[in-house]
Design a protein around this motif. Structure first.
Motif, short mmCIF file in Angstrom:
data_model
loop_
_atom_site.label_atom_id
_atom_site.label_comp_id
_atom_site.label_asym_id
_atom_site.label_seq_id
_atom_site.Cartn_x
_atom_site.Cartn_y
_atom_site.Cartn_z
N ASN A 1 -7.23 17.54 9.70
CA ASN A 1 -7.44 17.92 8.31
C ASN A 1 -6.16 17.68 7.52
O ASN A 1 -5.51 18.62 7.09
N PRO A 2 -5.76 16.40 7.35
CA PRO A 2 -4.49 16.16 6.67
C PRO A 2 -4.50 16.63 5.21
O PRO A 2 -3.49 17.13 4.74
N GLY A 3 -5.60 16.45 4.52
CA GLY A 3 -5.67 16.93 3.13
C GLY A 3 -4.95 16.05 2.13
O GLY A 3 -4.79 16.44 0.97
N PHE A 4 -4.49 14.89 2.55
CA PHE A 4 -3.82 13.95 1.65
C PHE A 4 -4.25 12.54 2.04
O PHE A 4 -4.75 12.34 3.15
N PRO A 5 -4.08 11.56 1.13
CA PRO A 5 -4.52 10.20 1.46
C PRO A 5 -3.63 9.55 2.52
O PRO A 5 -2.43 9.39 2.33
N VAL A 6 -4.24 9.21 3.67
CA VAL A 6 -3.53 8.63 4.80
C VAL A 6 -3.82 7.13 4.85
O VAL A 6 -4.98 6.72 4.92
N ALA A 7 -2.77 6.33 4.80
CA ALA A 7 -2.91 4.86 4.83
C ALA A 7 -3.03 4.35 6.26
O ALA A 7 -3.54 3.26 6.49
N GLY A 8 -2.54 5.11 7.22
CA GLY A 8 -2.59 4.72 8.61
C GLY A 8 -1.94 5.78 9.47
O GLY A 8 -1.27 6.69 8.94
#
Length: 176
Positions: free
Chosen positions: A14-21
Motif C-alpha cells: 500500500n505505497p499510497g503514492f505513484p510508483v514508476a518501478g
C-alpha cells in the motif's frame, strides 16, 4: 534524478503514492521487526497494536523493495509519507543507501524506529506479539490485516520472512 523509497512493511502493498518501478533491495545495518507500538493506524491508545519498524542492528540487513517515485510526484510523495509515517514521531526519516538487486546502490527515503521513543518495544517475545496483533484494531483497520498483507507480499516477491510466517500462523490459531 529518481527519488527512491525503501518499503519493508505496509509500503510493500500500500505505497499510497505513484510508483514508476520497484526493485528488490537490501538495507544494511537494520532489522525488520514488530518493535513499534501502534496507537493510530493498527491500534489505539487504549489497545495498542504493533507495526513493523527498522531497528538499527550491527551486522543485520533487511530486504524489501526500493520504490521509484514517479517523476514529478516527488514533493507530494514526501508530504504524503511524512503525514503517514511521522504521525507520532516514533519513526525517524532517513536517506539511507540501499543495494538494488541489479547491483546499483541508491539513496532511499527510509523510516526507521527511534529507539528512545515511548512507542518503541523491541525485543518482545513472538507469542506476546501474536496476542497483541490478534486483537488490535486502528484507524487503518485490524492489526491482523497488516500482518497478513505484509507477510504474503514478502513471500510473493521471494522474500519470505520466517518470523512473520510464524506470527501469521499463530495469529490465525488465536483468531480461529
Amino acid at each position: 534524478m529518481t527519488m527512491w523509497v525503501f518499503g519493508y512493511g505496509s509500503l510493500l502493498w500500500n505505497p499510497g503514492f505513484p510508483v514508476a518501478g520497484s526493485e528488490i533491495a537490501t538495507l544494511p545495518g537494520y532489522a525488520r521487526s514488530f518493535c513499534m507500538s501502534s496507537i493510530h493506524h493498527r491500534g489505539s491508545e487504549e489497545v495498542p497494536g504493533l507495526v513493523l519498524a527498522l531497528d538499527e542492528v550491527q551486522g543485520a540487513q533487511c530486504q524489501g523493495l526500493a520504490l521509484a517515485v514517479a517523476s514529478g510526484a516527488e514533493d507530494q510523495t514526501l508530504d504524503y509519507l511524512r503525514e503517514r509515517e511521522l504521525i507520532s514521531s516514533a519513526y525517524l526519516e532517513r536517506n539511507l543507501a540501499v543495494q538494488l538487486a541489479s547491483g546499483q546502490e541508491v539513496m532511499a527515503v527510509t523510516y526507521v524506529i527511534d529507539p528512545h521513543h515511548e512507542q518503541y518495544c523491541g525485543g518482545m517475545a513472538l507469542e506476546k506479539q501474536a496476542q497483541i496483533i490478534a486483537t488490535a484494531v486502528g484507524g487503518r483497520g485490524p492489526n491482523t490485516e497488516y500482518l497478513y498483507n505484509t507477510a504474503e507480499h514478502l513471500s510473493e516477491i521471494g522474500l519470505g520472512d520466517a518470523e512473520l510466517e510464524w506470527l501469521m500462523g499463530r495469529v490465525r490459531q488465536i483468531t480461529a
